[in-house]
Write a protein that holds these residues in place. Structure first.
Motif, PDB file in Angstrom:
ATOM      1  N   ASP A  60       0.825  -1.205   0.000  1.00  0.00           N
ATOM      2  CA  ASP A  60       0.000   0.000   0.000  1.00  0.00           C
ATOM      3  C   ASP A  60       0.862   1.259   0.000  1.00  0.00           C
ATOM      4  O   ASP A  60       0.587   2.216  -0.714  1.00  0.00           O
ATOM      5  CB  ASP A  60      -0.942   0.011   1.211  1.00  0.00           C
ATOM      6  N   SER A  63       2.360   1.759  -3.421  1.00  0.00           N
ATOM      7  CA  SER A  63       1.388   2.252  -4.398  1.00  0.00           C
ATOM      8  C   SER A  63       1.040   3.712  -4.126  1.00  0.00           C
ATOM      9  O   SER A  63       0.879   4.503  -5.060  1.00  0.00           O
ATOM     10  CB  SER A  63       0.138   1.380  -4.393  1.00  0.00           C
ATOM     11  N   ILE A  64       0.927   4.085  -2.873  1.00  0.00           N
ATOM     12  CA  ILE A  64       0.617   5.474  -2.522  1.00  0.00           C
ATOM     13  C   ILE A  64       1.772   6.381  -2.909  1.00  0.00           C
ATOM     14  O   ILE A  64       1.578   7.482  -3.426  1.00  0.00           O
ATOM     15  CB  ILE A  64       0.284   5.596  -1.024  1.00  0.00           C
ATOM     16  N   SER A  65       2.990   5.940  -2.674  1.00  0.00           N
ATOM     17  CA  SER A  65       4.148   6.783  -3.002  1.00  0.00           C
ATOM     18  C   SER A  65       4.257   6.982  -4.511  1.00  0.00           C
ATOM     19  O   SER A  65       4.695   8.032  -4.970  1.00  0.00           O
ATOM     20  CB  SER A  65       5.428   6.165  -2.456  1.00  0.00           C
ATOM     21  N   VAL A  67       1.684   7.234  -6.498  1.00  0.00           N
ATOM     22  CA  VAL A  67       0.625   8.194  -6.845  1.00  0.00           C
ATOM     23  C   VAL A  67       1.038   9.597  -6.439  1.00  0.00           C
ATOM     24  O   VAL A  67       0.780  10.565  -7.165  1.00  0.00           O
ATOM     25  CB  VAL A  67      -0.702   7.790  -6.146  1.00  0.00           C
ATOM     26  N   ILE A  68       1.686   9.745  -5.312  1.00  0.00           N
ATOM     27  CA  ILE A  68       2.009  11.062  -4.779  1.00  0.00           C
ATOM     28  C   ILE A  68       3.178  11.713  -5.523  1.00  0.00           C
ATOM     29  O   ILE A  68       3.282  12.924  -5.568  1.00  0.00           O
ATOM     30  CB  ILE A  68       2.322  10.964  -3.265  1.00  0.00           C
TER      31      ILE A  68
END
Length: 88
Positions: A60, A63-65, A67-68
């Motif tokens: 998670d 995946s978040i990194s 997107v950011i």
């Protein structure tokens, strides 16, 4: 006549039995060994579940990194910059 008698004291035995105070060896009891095995199994299961949870958290976070992250900035156009300076 009774002067040689010791009051309340016993003489130590001259001959003592060898290993008189041997302690019997305590054998491992089946209840404790099975409990240890059960405890170890429970610990292993907990560790495995925690490992799965942490791997999911890592996925998670990755995946978040992604997107950011900022999109790559445009490359600097030197020709346009030179033209702007020439106009000044």
């Amino acid at each position: 006549m009774g002067k040689n008698k010791q009051k309340g004291k016993k003489q130590k035995n001259v001959f003592q039995v060898a290993n008189k105070h041997l302690k019997s060896k305590n054998k491992a009891k089946p209840v404790t060994t099975t409990l240890k095995h059960q405890i170890n199994v429970v610990k292993k299961e907990k560790v495995e579940s925690l490992n799965q949870i942490f791997t999911e958290v890592q996925r998670d976070v990755k995946s978040i990194s992604k997107v950011i992250r900022e999109p790559p900035k445009e490359s600097v156009n030197v020709d346009n910059a030179a033209q702007l300076f020439s106009q000044l």
